[in-house]
Design a protein around this motif. Sequence first.
Motif, short mmCIF file in Angstrom:
data_model
loop_
_atom_site.label_atom_id
_atom_site.label_comp_id
_atom_site.label_asym_id
_atom_site.label_seq_id
_atom_site.Cartn_x
_atom_site.Cartn_y
_atom_site.Cartn_z
N VAL A 176 -6.34 2.22 -2.02
CA VAL A 176 -5.58 2.99 -3.00
C VAL A 176 -4.31 3.54 -2.34
O VAL A 176 -3.23 3.45 -2.91
CB VAL A 176 -6.43 4.14 -3.58
CG1 VAL A 176 -5.58 5.07 -4.44
CG2 VAL A 176 -7.59 3.58 -4.38
N CYS A 187 -10.06 0.85 -8.36
CA CYS A 187 -9.63 0.17 -7.15
C CYS A 187 -10.40 -1.14 -7.01
O CYS A 187 -11.63 -1.14 -7.03
CB CYS A 187 -9.87 1.05 -5.93
SG CYS A 187 -9.34 0.29 -4.39
N HIS A 222 1.80 2.37 -3.50
CA HIS A 222 0.76 2.62 -4.50
C HIS A 222 0.84 4.01 -5.11
O HIS A 222 0.79 4.16 -6.34
CB HIS A 222 -0.63 2.41 -3.91
CG HIS A 222 -0.99 0.98 -3.69
ND1 HIS A 222 -2.21 0.60 -3.19
CD2 HIS A 222 -0.30 -0.17 -3.90
CE1 HIS A 222 -2.26 -0.72 -3.10
NE2 HIS A 222 -1.10 -1.21 -3.52
N THR A 276 -5.07 9.29 -1.23
CA THR A 276 -6.01 8.66 -2.17
C THR A 276 -6.61 9.72 -3.09
O THR A 276 -6.68 9.53 -4.31
CB THR A 276 -7.13 7.92 -1.40
OG1 THR A 276 -6.53 6.88 -0.62
CG2 THR A 276 -8.16 7.34 -2.34
N VAL A 327 -5.62 -0.73 -9.13
CA VAL A 327 -4.84 -0.93 -7.92
C VAL A 327 -5.67 -1.70 -6.92
O VAL A 327 -6.89 -1.57 -6.87
CB VAL A 327 -4.37 0.43 -7.32
CG1 VAL A 327 -5.54 1.28 -6.90
CG2 VAL A 327 -3.40 0.23 -6.18
N GLU A 328 -5.00 -2.55 -6.15
CA GLU A 328 -5.71 -3.29 -5.13
C GLU A 328 -5.99 -2.39 -3.94
O GLU A 328 -5.22 -1.48 -3.63
CB GLU A 328 -4.90 -4.52 -4.72
CG GLU A 328 -4.79 -5.51 -5.86
CD GLU A 328 -4.02 -6.76 -5.52
OE1 GLU A 328 -3.30 -6.77 -4.50
OE2 GLU A 328 -4.13 -7.73 -6.28
N LYS A 329 -7.10 -2.63 -3.27
CA LYS A 329 -7.52 -1.85 -2.11
C LYS A 329 -6.52 -2.02 -0.98
O LYS A 329 -6.04 -3.13 -0.77
CB LYS A 329 -8.90 -2.34 -1.67
CG LYS A 329 -9.50 -1.55 -0.56
CD LYS A 329 -10.87 -2.08 -0.21
CE LYS A 329 -11.45 -1.27 0.93
NZ LYS A 329 -12.74 -1.74 1.33
N THR A 362 0.82 -1.21 0.00
CA THR A 362 0.00 0.00 0.00
C THR A 362 0.85 1.26 0.00
O THR A 362 0.55 2.21 -0.72
CB THR A 362 -0.95 0.00 1.22
OG1 THR A 362 -1.78 -1.16 1.15
CG2 THR A 362 -1.81 1.24 1.25
N TYR A 366 -6.34 10.04 -7.29
CA TYR A 366 -7.45 10.22 -8.22
C TYR A 366 -7.30 11.52 -9.00
O TYR A 366 -7.58 11.57 -10.20
CB TYR A 366 -8.80 10.17 -7.49
CG TYR A 366 -9.29 8.75 -7.29
CD1 TYR A 366 -9.95 8.07 -8.31
CD2 TYR A 366 -9.07 8.09 -6.09
CE1 TYR A 366 -10.39 6.77 -8.14
CE2 TYR A 366 -9.52 6.78 -5.91
CZ TYR A 366 -10.17 6.13 -6.94
OH TYR A 366 -10.60 4.84 -6.77
#
Length: 117
Positions: free
Chosen positions: A68, A91, A48, A75, A64-66, A45, A79
Amino acid sequence: AIVEKNSKLRQSLASRYRVPGYASLHECLANHDSGIDGVWICARTEDHAALINAAAASGKHCAVEKPVASTLQVTRECYAACATAGVKLFCSFQRRADPAYREAAARVHSGDLGTVA
């Protein structure tokens, strides 16, 4: 393309899928940029945001895996970076292999929890 720090795993995956392998996203984007529309980020994380920003700056859509990022502010910045670059940020919440989720699925399918609609 495959991006993987572990050289043995990178070589194995690249060979298996017959795609180029790179040690970093930056190396991948610098050498294989034209054939990539998007990236799937499967990393820690805390990594990311840097990866999302690099991909977005290169005009690549991002999955992306949770979560973000580690904070709501970061986050939002991710975005915003994607919006500014004109790319999408998606996500996912991938938990199929999580032992707790596998146990819950087994209990649902066995009928232990009754009828699930």
